[in-house]
Design a protein around this motif. Structure first.
Motif, PDB file in Angstrom:
ATOM      1  N   CYS A  25       0.957  -1.091  -0.028  1.00  0.00           N
ATOM      2  CA  CYS A  25       0.031  -0.097  -0.005  1.00  0.00           C
ATOM      3  C   CYS A  25       0.858   1.096   0.047  1.00  0.00           C
ATOM      4  N   ARG A  26       0.850   2.001  -0.945  1.00  0.00           N
ATOM      5  CA  ARG A  26       1.600   3.304  -1.161  1.00  0.00           C
ATOM      6  C   ARG A  26       0.909   4.337  -0.219  1.00  0.00           C
ATOM      7  N   ARG A  27       1.471   4.876   0.457  1.00  0.00           N
ATOM      8  CA  ARG A  27       0.863   5.775   1.590  1.00  0.00           C
ATOM      9  C   ARG A  27       1.525   7.217   1.150  1.00  0.00           C
ATOM     10  N   CYS A  28       0.691   8.343   1.010  1.00  0.00           N
ATOM     11  CA  CYS A  28       1.409   9.461   0.373  1.00  0.00           C
ATOM     12  C   CYS A  28       0.790  10.624   1.447  1.00  0.00           C
ATOM     13  N   HIS A  49       5.276   8.315   5.859  1.00  0.00           N
ATOM     14  CA  HIS A  49       4.572   8.012   4.431  1.00  0.00           C
ATOM     15  C   HIS A  49       5.574   7.597   3.440  1.00  0.00           C
ATOM     16  N   CYS A 167      -1.462   7.082  -5.498  1.00  0.00           N
ATOM     17  CA  CYS A 167      -1.428   6.485  -4.328  1.00  0.00           C
ATOM     18  C   CYS A 167      -2.604   5.728  -3.851  1.00  0.00           C
ATOM     19  N   GLU A 169      -3.096   5.336  -0.398  1.00  0.00           N
ATOM     20  CA  GLU A 169      -3.715   6.183   0.633  1.00  0.00           C
ATOM     21  C   GLU A 169      -3.278   7.770   0.771  1.00  0.00           C
ATOM     22  N   ASP A 171      -2.960  11.424   2.589  1.00  0.00           N
ATOM     23  CA  ASP A 171      -3.134  12.218   3.520  1.00  0.00           C
ATOM     24  C   ASP A 171      -2.811  13.672   3.300  1.00  0.00           C
TER      25      ASP A 171
END
Length: 226
Positions: A25-28, A49, A167, A169, A171
């Motif tokens: 999961c790529r969190r940005c 992130h 991405c 996710e 934020d």
């Protein structure tokens, strides 16, 4: 002709943005420049992130506890350029053809030093670290997301929509006014920081509603700061 010349200078290969393990999961984190980041203590969360996107002249030195220190991608246009660390990818947002010509000039002859304000004659950025935000994607954001509000999209909303397409996710930090209703940057007290609301270059209120709506339907997480 400008595009052809540009991609003779830089590789033009953004595939590294798409290459990843499908099981991950790529969190940005998209970090805006609002004064609401002051005393937010978001720094550690932001740095956790995978990608951290910042924009324009935003500094981190001296503000690490609130905004973090990690940057993977920095979005600029010529007039908002700032020096970046070697490992940071610079994403240039071309609002006009001259912006593309400036990239070529800044990496070669250094002949362009003025657009509508002074711009750096030369930049020290590795050519394989330069990416260009496609003008068609800017128009897509303006037509479909902003519904033609304002004269053109802000760097902030362009960064958010970019992240949504990149991405798993997203934020969002440092967008909108502070708790006192002031539109300004976290690193300065600028009385004219919200002047765009009068000029309508960007429709800040409409763009703010977009981010809040995305948060309300769980497409992004929106951190309000202070």
């Amino acid at each position: 002709d400008t595009i052809k010349e540009l991609f003779e200078i830089i590789p033009g290969d953004g595939e590294q943005l798409l290459e990843r393990d499908a099981s991950q999961c790529r969190r940005c984190a998209v970090v805006g420049n609002s004064g609401n980041l002051r005393q937010s203590q978001y720094g550690q969360d932001i740095d956790a992130h995978d990608f951290v996107l910042r924009m324009n002249r935003a500094p981190t030195a001296g503000f690490e506890s609130d905004v973090g220190s990690k940057t993977t991608h920095h979005l600029v246009y010529p007039e908002s350029f700032r020096d970046l660390a070697e490992n940071v990818s610079m994403i240039v947002i071309p609002f006009k053809t001259l912006d593309l010509r400036w990239i070529v000039s800044a990496l070669t002859t250094g002949t362009i030093n003025f657009t509508y304000v002074p711009v750096p004659r030369k930049i020290k950025v590795k050519r394989d670290k330069i990416l260009v935000y496609h003008p068609v994607f800017i128009k897509y954001v303006y037509d479909h997301w902003l519904q033609n509000h304002g004269r053109y999209p802000s760097t902030g909303i362009l960064s958010v929509i970019f992240a949504l397409h990149l991405c798993d996710e997203v934020d969002v930090y440092g967008f909108g006014a502070d708790s006192n209703g002031n539109w300004h940057h976290y690193w300065e007290n600028n009385a004219s920081g919200g002047a765009f609301r009068k000029t309508m270059v960007h429709d800040g209120d409409f763009e703010s509603n977009i981010t809040l709506t995305l948060a309300s339907i769980d497409k992004i997480r929106f951190f309000k700061g202070r």
